[in-house]
Design a protein around this motif. Structure first.
Motif, short mmCIF file in Angstrom:
data_model
loop_
_atom_site.label_atom_id
_atom_site.label_comp_id
_atom_site.label_asym_id
_atom_site.label_seq_id
_atom_site.Cartn_x
_atom_site.Cartn_y
_atom_site.Cartn_z
N ALA A 70 -6.68 46.85 -6.59
CA ALA A 70 -6.14 47.48 -5.39
C ALA A 70 -4.69 47.08 -5.15
O ALA A 70 -3.86 47.91 -4.76
N VAL A 71 -4.38 45.81 -5.39
CA VAL A 71 -3.00 45.35 -5.24
C VAL A 71 -2.09 46.06 -6.24
O VAL A 71 -0.99 46.50 -5.89
N ALA A 72 -2.56 46.21 -7.46
CA ALA A 72 -1.76 46.90 -8.48
C ALA A 72 -1.49 48.35 -8.09
O ALA A 72 -0.42 48.90 -8.38
N ASP A 73 -2.46 48.95 -7.41
CA ASP A 73 -2.32 50.35 -6.98
C ASP A 73 -1.66 50.47 -5.61
O ASP A 73 -1.46 51.58 -5.12
N ASN A 74 -1.32 49.33 -5.01
CA ASN A 74 -0.75 49.30 -3.66
C ASN A 74 -1.66 50.02 -2.66
O ASN A 74 -1.20 50.71 -1.75
N ASN A 75 -2.96 49.84 -2.83
CA ASN A 75 -3.96 50.47 -1.98
C ASN A 75 -4.42 49.45 -0.93
O ASN A 75 -5.28 48.62 -1.19
N ILE A 76 -3.83 49.52 0.26
CA ILE A 76 -4.07 48.49 1.25
C ILE A 76 -5.51 48.47 1.75
O ILE A 76 -6.10 47.40 1.92
N ASP A 77 -6.10 49.65 1.97
CA ASP A 77 -7.46 49.68 2.47
C ASP A 77 -8.43 49.05 1.48
O ASP A 77 -9.30 48.26 1.85
N ALA A 78 -8.26 49.40 0.21
CA ALA A 78 -9.13 48.84 -0.83
C ALA A 78 -8.88 47.34 -1.00
O ALA A 78 -9.81 46.57 -1.23
N ALA A 79 -7.63 46.93 -0.87
CA ALA A 79 -7.30 45.50 -1.02
C ALA A 79 -7.93 44.68 0.11
O ALA A 79 -8.52 43.63 -0.13
N LEU A 80 -7.81 45.16 1.33
CA LEU A 80 -8.39 44.44 2.46
C LEU A 80 -9.91 44.40 2.36
O LEU A 80 -10.53 43.38 2.67
N GLU A 81 -10.49 45.51 1.93
CA GLU A 81 -11.95 45.54 1.78
C GLU A 81 -12.41 44.55 0.73
O GLU A 81 -13.39 43.81 0.92
N ALA A 82 -11.71 44.50 -0.41
CA ALA A 82 -12.07 43.57 -1.48
C ALA A 82 -11.82 42.13 -1.05
O ALA A 82 -12.63 41.23 -1.36
N ASP A 83 -10.72 41.88 -0.35
CA ASP A 83 -10.42 40.53 0.13
C ASP A 83 -11.49 40.07 1.13
O ASP A 83 -11.90 38.91 1.12
N ASP A 84 -11.92 40.98 1.97
CA ASP A 84 -13.00 40.65 2.91
C ASP A 84 -14.28 40.29 2.17
O ASP A 84 -14.98 39.34 2.53
N ARG A 85 -14.61 41.07 1.14
CA ARG A 85 -15.82 40.78 0.35
C ARG A 85 -15.71 39.43 -0.33
O ARG A 85 -16.70 38.69 -0.42
N PHE A 86 -14.51 39.10 -0.81
CA PHE A 86 -14.31 37.82 -1.48
C PHE A 86 -14.58 36.66 -0.49
O PHE A 86 -15.37 35.76 -0.78
N HIS A 87 -13.92 36.71 0.65
CA HIS A 87 -14.06 35.61 1.61
C HIS A 87 -15.41 35.62 2.32
O HIS A 87 -15.82 34.60 2.90
#
Length: 225
Positions: free
Chosen positions: A122-139
């Motif tokens: 998501a970071v590579a694609d600059n996709n903020i919604d996907a990045a935040l969702e994945a970061d939330d799943r990680f934490h």
């Protein structure tokens, strides 16, 4: 999902709450913007009751502020409140990690790996919604493993406040190598079972994020001059 799509006639209060919360986080409802339950209800295709209930819940978690008979508006973003929120979130996250690491199973480590890979894409694609969702799943992995309902509820309540900043300044706060490297190192510490080191490392990352956010407030102040 935007405010223009009608809400299905089920679990209305919860769905309206989530829709409005996400719109505030994404900035569709801007800091300081005044809102009316009648107008929001019309946009959502609903009666005013579930909208009022949702606004009350959003007030409880600090995303909306209200002065009866005068205004209801989206809470503004300021350095002091964000700093206090981060300080509490840092402590809660540290507790979650330290509690969870001794209890983690291979399946939990796998969930960390998968969430981190999704985050990197998501970071590579600059996709903020996907990045935040994945970061939330990680934490969320250590929070879930810690199995403390009070801790879970408090962290979930604080996340939207931080997400508002992350959404506005995605490239500055989530796009750098430091976040992905933090995830990688935290997984390593969890895998070897070093709970104390993992907790300290995770807490330090929240402190680093706070420093970046302060820099962003400084930059906004300079632009406003």
């Amino acid at each position: 999902m935007s405010l223009s799509h009608p809400v299905a006639r089920r679990l209305l209060s919860d769905e309206v709450f989530q829709r409005l919360r996400d719109s505030i986080v994404r900035g569709e409802l801007a800091p300081g913007e005044k809102v009316k339950d009648s107008e929001l209800a019309e946009r959502l295709g609903l009666s005013r009751t579930p909208v009022r209930e949702a606004l009350a819940r959003l007030t409880d978690i600090g995303l909306v502020e209200s002065k009866p008979g005068v205004y209801t508006r989206i809470t503004t973003l300021n350095r002091r409140d964000v700093g206090k929120t981060l300080a509490v979130l840092r402590s809660l996250d540290q507790l979650a990690v330290e509690t969870a690491v001794p209890l983690m199973k291979p399946s939990d480590l796998d969930r960390l790996h998968r969430a981190n890979e999704d985050f990197k894409r998501a970071v590579a694609d600059n996709n903020i919604d996907a990045a935040l969702e994945a970061d939330d799943r990680f934490h969320a992995v250590p929070v879930t493993v810690a199995d403390n309902p009070v801790l879970t509820r408090m962290i979930q309540q604080l996340h939207p406040q931080i997400h508002r900043i992350l959404h506005r300044k995605f490239s500055s706060l989530l796009g750098g190598r430091n976040t992905t490297e933090h995830h990688d190192r935290l997984i390593e510490l969890c895998a070897i079972g070093d709970a104390a080191a993992a907790a300290r490392f995770s807490a330090d990352h929240w402190s680093e994020l706070g420093g970046h956010i302060n820099q962003l407030f400084d930059a906004d102040h300079e632009l406003a001059k």
